[in-house]
Design a protein around this motif. Structure first.
Motif, PDB file in Angstrom:
ATOM      1  N   THR A  88       0.805  -1.225   0.000  1.00  0.00           N
ATOM      2  CA  THR A  88       0.000   0.000   0.000  1.00  0.00           C
ATOM      3  C   THR A  88       0.837   1.274   0.000  1.00  0.00           C
ATOM      4  O   THR A  88       0.282   2.367   0.126  1.00  0.00           O
ATOM      5  N   ARG A  89       2.139   1.156  -0.145  1.00  0.00           N
ATOM      6  CA  ARG A  89       2.985   2.343  -0.155  1.00  0.00           C
ATOM      7  C   ARG A  89       4.063   2.208  -1.220  1.00  0.00           C
ATOM      8  O   ARG A  89       4.776   1.208  -1.273  1.00  0.00           O
ATOM      9  N   PHE A  90       4.146   3.228  -2.075  1.00  0.00           N
ATOM     10  CA  PHE A  90       5.156   3.268  -3.124  1.00  0.00           C
ATOM     11  C   PHE A  90       5.815   4.647  -3.128  1.00  0.00           C
ATOM     12  O   PHE A  90       5.318   5.597  -2.496  1.00  0.00           O
ATOM     13  N   LEU A  91       6.913   4.758  -3.857  1.00  0.00           N
ATOM     14  CA  LEU A  91       7.536   6.061  -4.035  1.00  0.00           C
ATOM     15  C   LEU A  91       6.657   6.944  -4.905  1.00  0.00           C
ATOM     16  O   LEU A  91       5.935   6.448  -5.788  1.00  0.00           O
ATOM     17  N   ASP A  92       6.702   8.249  -4.677  1.00  0.00           N
ATOM     18  CA  ASP A  92       6.002   9.172  -5.562  1.00  0.00           C
ATOM     19  C   ASP A  92       6.686   9.174  -6.924  1.00  0.00           C
ATOM     20  O   ASP A  92       7.909   9.307  -7.030  1.00  0.00           O
ATOM     21  N   ASN A  93       5.897   9.007  -7.964  1.00  0.00           N
ATOM     22  CA  ASN A  93       6.374   8.999  -9.343  1.00  0.00           C
ATOM     23  C   ASN A  93       5.614  10.090 -10.085  1.00  0.00           C
ATOM     24  O   ASN A  93       4.432   9.944 -10.359  1.00  0.00           O
ATOM     25  N   THR A  95       4.691  12.874  -8.743  1.00  0.00           N
ATOM     26  CA  THR A  95       3.793  13.327  -7.668  1.00  0.00           C
ATOM     27  C   THR A  95       2.720  12.299  -7.280  1.00  0.00           C
ATOM     28  O   THR A  95       1.942  12.567  -6.365  1.00  0.00           O
ATOM     29  N   LYS A  96       2.672  11.135  -7.922  1.00  0.00           N
ATOM     30  CA  LYS A  96       1.643  10.143  -7.617  1.00  0.00           C
ATOM     31  C   LYS A  96       2.270   8.789  -7.278  1.00  0.00           C
ATOM     32  O   LYS A  96       3.264   8.383  -7.885  1.00  0.00           O
ATOM     33  N   GLN A  97       1.664   8.091  -6.299  1.00  0.00           N
ATOM     34  CA  GLN A  97       2.130   6.745  -5.981  1.00  0.00           C
ATOM     35  C   GLN A  97       1.704   5.737  -7.045  1.00  0.00           C
ATOM     36  O   GLN A  97       2.406   4.750  -7.282  1.00  0.00           O
TER      37      GLN A  97
END
Length: 287
Positions: A88-93, A95-97
């Motif tokens: 449920t958590r990713f890096l911002d790419n 500005t969006k996960q």
């Protein structure tokens, strides 16, 4: 000592090949993630292409897939890790996960959305004005990635029943008219080759014909572009070169691109000008 027969030589050569293959595999795993070895040359690696629902230890699990036409058809999915646990958590790419794409096989219907996480499930809604065969893509950058510029892209097919008006994919051309009369023209003349680094330069002109001197930030950049192979439906993400807020030289916006396969790609450019998101689509050939 017995002479080796043809069969003996076959197994000797097979053993050598296995050992050599193991060495090559170790070398490939130790190579930098952005490089691809090819005849001694080093070129950038292509992105994950979304042709599978599994990639790099992640799996796309559909929860709700589209099955009918509509202006806002629900879609829900989970991203699972190698143990089957939802991530449920990713890096911002930009500005969006999570970036989400829906494209029909003839490239006539395309959407770029940003799902919302509810619990362990990502939710969005797609516009499906016509039937046909589609593919959905979920694009994200894992927290432990070695290269944040190369997202993981997972894909799944779906179909919408009923009569469908199929459109021919436009052939590669230098110019295309975008939303509200804006024109986008490819001005670089380099031949596109698979698994080679390219810089696509696009000239953007306003409806009155003047070059657009600057763009408003879109997803933290000057623009966003995603391409799809017109036969395979594989996805390709292109990175903007000019940083957000930097004026454009003669209205030109550049993107870094690596195409994995030969064939034609339909590219969808999104940019913001005059306070409005605009989209241009054009076709390029890779030979």
């Amino acid at each position: 000592m017995r002479k080796l027969s043809i069969t003996d030589w076959f197994f000797v050569l097979l053993a050598v090949a296995v050992v050599a293959g193991g060495g090559i595999m170790v070398f490939a795993k130790s190579a930098p993630p952005m490089q691809h070895q090819n005849m001694g040359a080093v070129v950038p690696a292509a992105h994950s292409d979304g042709l599978s629902d599994t990639e790099s230890g992640y799996r796309l699990e559909p929860v709700t897939t589209p099955g009918a036409r509509g202006a806002a058809v629900p879609v829900a999915f989970r991203i699972l890790d190698s143990t089957g646990k939802p991530v449920t958590r990713f890096l911002d790419n930009q500005t969006k996960q999570m970036h989400f794409f829906s494209v029909r096989e003839d490239m006539a219907v395309f959407e770029h959305l940003h799902p919302v996480l509810e619990g362990d499930t990502w939710h969005t809604a797609v516009s499906l004005p016509d039937g046909g065969v589609y593919r959905l893509f979920a694009e994200f950058v894992p927290l432990d990635t070695a290269d944040p510029r190369h997202p993981v892209v997972l894909g799944l097919p779906f179909s919408v029943p009923g009569d469908t008006t199929i459109a021919a994919v436009p052939a590669p051309a230098d110019g295309v008219t975008a939303t509200d009369g804006y024109t986008v023209q490819r001005v670089d003349r380099g031949e596109l080759k698979p698994l080679s680094a390219h810089e696509l330069r696009l000239s953007i002109r306003a409806p009155d014909g003047t070059p657009v001197s600057s763009l408003e930030p879109h997803l933290g950049a000057n623009g966003h572009m995603t391409g799809f192979h017109t036969m395979l439906l594989s996805a390709t993400h292109l990175h903007p070169v000019e940083l957000a807020g930097i004026p454009l030289n003669n209205g030109e916006l550049s993107f870094q691109a690596v195409f994995a396969d030969r064939g034609e790609y339909r590219l969808f450019l999104e940019f913001v000008h005059g306070g409005k998101l605009r989209r241009a689509a054009f076709t390029v050939g890779v030979a």
